[in-house]
Design an enzyme around this catalytic site. Structure first.
Site, short mmCIF file in Angstrom:
data_model
loop_
_atom_site.label_atom_id
_atom_site.label_comp_id
_atom_site.label_asym_id
_atom_site.label_seq_id
_atom_site.Cartn_x
_atom_site.Cartn_y
_atom_site.Cartn_z
N GLU A 421 14.88 -1.10 -8.74
CA GLU A 421 15.14 0.22 -8.14
C GLU A 421 13.86 0.83 -7.55
O GLU A 421 13.62 2.03 -7.70
CB GLU A 421 15.81 1.15 -9.15
CG GLU A 421 17.23 0.72 -9.43
CD GLU A 421 18.06 1.71 -10.23
OE1 GLU A 421 17.72 2.90 -10.25
OE2 GLU A 421 19.05 1.26 -10.83
C1 LIG Z 1 16.92 -7.87 -14.15
C2 LIG Z 1 17.06 -7.53 -12.71
C3 LIG Z 1 18.13 -6.74 -12.29
C4 LIG Z 1 18.30 -6.45 -10.95
N1 LIG Z 1 19.42 -5.76 -10.54
C5 LIG Z 1 19.67 -5.63 -9.20
C6 LIG Z 1 20.92 -5.11 -8.73
O1 LIG Z 1 21.80 -4.73 -9.52
N2 LIG Z 1 21.14 -5.07 -7.40
C7 LIG Z 1 20.19 -5.46 -6.49
O2 LIG Z 1 20.45 -5.39 -5.29
N3 LIG Z 1 18.98 -5.94 -6.91
C8 LIG Z 1 18.71 -6.06 -8.23
N4 LIG Z 1 17.52 -6.58 -8.66
C9 LIG Z 1 16.50 -6.91 -7.70
C10 LIG Z 1 15.31 -5.94 -7.73
O3 LIG Z 1 15.70 -4.72 -7.22
C11 LIG Z 1 14.15 -6.62 -6.97
O4 LIG Z 1 13.63 -7.60 -7.83
C12 LIG Z 1 13.09 -5.64 -6.57
O5 LIG Z 1 13.58 -4.83 -5.53
C13 LIG Z 1 11.83 -6.33 -6.07
O6 LIG Z 1 12.13 -7.27 -5.09
P1 LIG Z 1 11.60 -8.76 -5.22
O7 LIG Z 1 11.79 -9.22 -6.61
O8 LIG Z 1 12.18 -9.56 -4.13
O9 LIG Z 1 10.03 -8.65 -4.99
P2 LIG Z 1 9.23 -8.70 -3.62
O10 LIG Z 1 9.83 -7.75 -2.65
O11 LIG Z 1 9.06 -10.10 -3.22
O12 LIG Z 1 7.86 -8.12 -4.09
C14 LIG Z 1 6.93 -8.87 -4.87
C15 LIG Z 1 5.73 -8.00 -5.16
O13 LIG Z 1 5.15 -7.56 -3.93
C16 LIG Z 1 5.07 -6.13 -3.88
N5 LIG Z 1 5.29 -5.71 -2.49
C17 LIG Z 1 6.33 -6.04 -1.67
N6 LIG Z 1 6.17 -5.44 -0.48
C18 LIG Z 1 5.02 -4.73 -0.53
C19 LIG Z 1 4.32 -3.88 0.38
N7 LIG Z 1 4.78 -3.63 1.60
N8 LIG Z 1 3.18 -3.30 -0.03
C20 LIG Z 1 2.70 -3.50 -1.29
N9 LIG Z 1 3.30 -4.30 -2.19
C21 LIG Z 1 4.46 -4.89 -1.82
C22 LIG Z 1 6.17 -5.67 -4.82
O14 LIG Z 1 5.94 -4.37 -5.31
C23 LIG Z 1 6.09 -6.72 -5.92
O15 LIG Z 1 5.04 -6.39 -6.78
C24 LIG Z 1 17.33 -6.89 -10.00
C25 LIG Z 1 16.25 -7.65 -10.43
C26 LIG Z 1 16.12 -8.00 -11.76
C27 LIG Z 1 14.98 -8.88 -12.15
#
Ligand SMILES: Cc1cc2nc3c(=O)[nH]c(=O)nc-3n(C[C@H](O)[C@H](O)[C@H](O)COP(=O)(O)OP(=O)(O)OC[C@H]3O[C@@H](n4cnc5c(N)ncnc54)[C@H](O)[C@@H]3O)c2cc1C
Length: 636
Positions: A421
């Site tokens: 979130e």
């Molecule tokens: C247990 C769990 C439940 C979840 N539930 C849901 C759900 O119900 N529905 C849903 O849609 N999603 C869900 N998610 C997904 C969750 O919202 C994402 O994991 C989250 O948005 C981060 O995306 P990502 O993991 O792809 O990380 P990435 O976007 O790949 O980011 C990786 C790292 O890079 C950083 N980063 C990325 N872009 C930038 C930037 N521009 N500047 C600086 N730093 C940056 C991030 O902060 C993070 O530290 C869930 C995930 C988990 C693990």
């Protein structure tokens, strides 16, 4: 080394984010004013309250929920990695899946305050219960349909979810979490509706939901803007396969899926909020949806305080209870003071949401950011206070004949709060974008490399007029008057500090804009600190206000608010110093070299991860080749 994945450029990603941003401010915002250097206490003081009817309904529900929650076997959920069917039935019977929905749609019609109190309570028996309810209600079908749905959609969907049908929110994909420009799931217009294709990752409740909110991209075409769109989808529609149930370091028991869509027909009447408005729907939903996770962080803070109190008084080492050694006393006092402030921030944000007189998007974002970071620190401190037992599982402690305390579990469960979130880094950027918005609005063309000379000249005039009136307001204020804010009694000095520091923060943002201009957006570490200072100031304000409001019935609150403010002031001092004294440039240069492999020699001498395979699964379009692993919860 160049990234193996291609896709939208940084500029395109930023444009997509900007397009999804809510730019209108129709109501006042305490948070926005704070970053402009104005402590607008008048927007939040007096502390808002729920109506007597809201209080009565909320208290009655909590009274029903409590014995049920107490009857749930949390350790069994942890051991089995599964919430039993009867728990779903019991929650449905209580109406817990429709807490925030109006009674006219079969919901309980609870206020935000009591919804969050209920989450705080439900999450205390096991984190997966809180997550189930929060994912269903804050981002699943209830909230977006309530906010953006047509009357017909509300009639069709809300009674179903209120009565216990579970919903989920599907935004994330293998190739994107934080960057919606990469969203690939498609919605192709066909006669009477759309065909959905794509794969969604990590959907909480995805293996058990019967209604889904799916974000998919409608291609633009002649006369059609297209864009990311929100759809309500029946989970058993032909073409949907739940391919995996995912498992994590914490939140055991949650039903989280990989879900594939292959030519899934969705009728046009299931579009929520209009075609191309999906990201706006998602972001607006989150404005109040973001209150749920902090409610679960408050659960942890209260729980950690309770364990720290009992254990640190009982455990004696070196002739004293361990809580009487200063090294642990500082941790215990930090837990107590922060628990007080977190609850104050949560309650205040909920009451402001109920009141609906203010725009709370910045406050809710600050709360999510701050609560997730602080709860993690608190749980880490508790593990330290518990010593070896902090690292030991509760089941192992029980097997040895001791009281089973889930400190390591709480730490594991909390870690994701800083990621989902809106990850902390993204929250920093999002809030910073709002914090510098006034500057960008007036100086936009001055710092835009693509603006014409005439536009730049025009912008200089506009900026000059704005700063000529704005800057003098940052020089003096009420916080410099020693007798001001007397109504806060012993906390008045902290409120004066908050007012002065709010102005100092705005000046710092202005200096930063002057120094980096268009490059400011890349100064993420600077912006992160600015936002963290804002979060501390908001927390101090909420704590002082709560203490002032509840002074008669809870005089101890003043002590905790005072301590919290003392601690926050130390942290704020360090953050201000780090704004200008830091290693940001060196860190940035070094990280570049790390990515290029210059320091790979440091990795020698250990067994490295041996697994091959893609870092990110490439999505192959087409029908699923996996069995459907959906869990069907039988009707009671
Ligand atoms: C247990 C769990 C439940 C979840 N539930 C849901 C759900 O119900 N529905 C849903 O849609 N999603 C869900 N998610 C997904 C969750 O919202 C994402 O994991 C989250 O948005 C981060 O995306 P990502 O993991 O792809 O990380 P990435 O976007 O790949 O980011 C990786 C790292 O890079 C950083 N980063 C990325 N872009 C930038 C930037 N521009 N500047 C600086 N730093 C940056 C991030 O902060 C993070 O530290 C869930 C995930 C988990 C693990």
């Amino acid at each position: 080394m160049s990234p193996t994945q291609t896709g939208p450029t940084e500029r395109e990603a930023r444009k997509a984010g900007e397009a999804a941003r809510e730019t209108q401010w129709t109501k006042p915002s305490f948070g926005k004013e704070l970053f402009l250097g104005k402590l607008r206490l008048d927007l939040i003081d007096p502390w808002p309250s729920n109506s007597p009817e809201q209080v009565a309904a909320g208290e009655a529900f909590l009274a029903r929920l409590k014995p049920f929650v107490e009857s749930i076997d949390g350790p069994a959920i942890e051991a089995d990695d599964s919430i039993p069917d009867e728990v779903f039935h019991g929650l449905a019977e209580l109406g817990a899946f429709g807490m925030k929905l109006p009674t006219s749609y079969g919901g309980l019609g609870l206020s935000h305050l009591y919804y969050c109190k209920a989450l705080t309570l439900a999450g205390s028996v096991h984190s997966s219960i809180g997550t189930l309810l929060s994912a269903h209600q804050s981002i699943g079908v209830p909230q977006p349909v309530k906010m953006f749905g047509s009357e017909e959609q509300k009639q069709r969907f809300l009674p179903r979810v209120a009565s216990g049908e579970i919903s989920a929110f599907l935004l994330t994909e293998p190739d994107f979490g934080s960057d919606p420009a990469r969203l690939a799931c498609s919605a192709t217009p066909v006669d009477g509706g759309y065909l959905l294709n794509g794969v969604k990752l990590w959907t909480t409740n995805g293996t058990i939901a019967s209604l889904l909110v799916v974000m998919a991209r409608v291609p633009s075409s002649e006369g059609r803007r297209g864009g990311v769109t929100a759809f309500v989808v029946e989970a058993d529609a032909p073409g949907i396969t739940v391919e995996c149930r995912n498992h994590f370091m914490g939140l055991r028991g949650i039903e989280n899926s990989v879900t594939r869509f292959h030519d899934v027909f969705v009728p046009a009447e299931n579009v929520v909020g209009g075609e191309g408005r999906g990201l706006k729907v998602a972001l607006t939903t989150l404005n109040t949806g973001r209150l749920s996770l902090p409610a679960l962080c408050v659960t942890s803070a209260k729980w950690c305080l309770n364990v720290a109190r009992g254990w640190a008084a009982e455990r004696v080492q070196w002739g004293r209870p361990i809580g009487r050694h200063e090294a642990l006393a500082t941790k215990i006092s930090h837990i107590a003071a922060t628990a007080y402030a977190l609850e104050a921030m949560l309650d205040l944000c909920c009451l402001l949401a109920d009141d609906d007189a203010n725009d709370i998007r910045i406050e809710a974002a600050l709360l999510k950011l701050y609560a997730s970071e602080k709860a993690w620190t608190i749980a880490d401190e508790l593990v330290q206070i518990r010593g070896g037992r902090g690292f030991e599982t509760a089941a192992s402690q029980r097997a040895r004949g001791e009281r089973g305390i889930e400190a390591e579990q709480v730490l594991r469960d909390l870690r994701i709060m800083r990621i989902f979130e809106g990850a902390t880094e993204i929250m920093h950027l999002m809030i910073a974008r709002e914090a510098v918005d006034a500057h960008l609005a007036v100086a936009g063309d001055i710092i835009d490399p693509e603006a014409s000379r005439e536009d730049k000249i025009r912008a200089v005039g506009k900026a000059g007029a704005f700063y000529a009136t704005w800057l003098p307001t940052l020089v003096a204020g009420k916080g410099a008057v020693p007798t001001s804010y007397a109504e806060f009694g012993p906390l008045a000095a902290h409120v004066r500090y908050t007012e002065r520091t709010t102005r100092k923060l705005a000046r710092s943002i202005f200096y930063g804009m002057g120094r980096w201009q268009g490059g400011m957006e890349h100064k993420q570490a600077f912006l992160g600190r600015v936002v963290d200072i804002g979060a501390e100031l908001f927390a101090m304000t909420a704590a002082c206000l709560r203490a002032k409001t509840q002074r008669a019935e809870s005089p101890e609150g003043v002590e905790l608010a005072d301590l919290f403010c003392q601690q926050a002031r130390v942290r704020i001092g360090a953050l201000f110093t780090a704004l200008w004294e830091n290693t940001d440039d060196a860190d940035d240069a070094t990280a570049k070299q790390v990515l290029a492999g210059r320091y790979a020699f440091l990795e020698e001498g250990i067994v490295l991860p041996s697994e091959d395979g893609p870092w990110v699964t490439p999505v192959q379009p087409g029908p699923s080749e996996k069995p459907d692993v959906r869990r069907h919860i039988p009707r009671p």
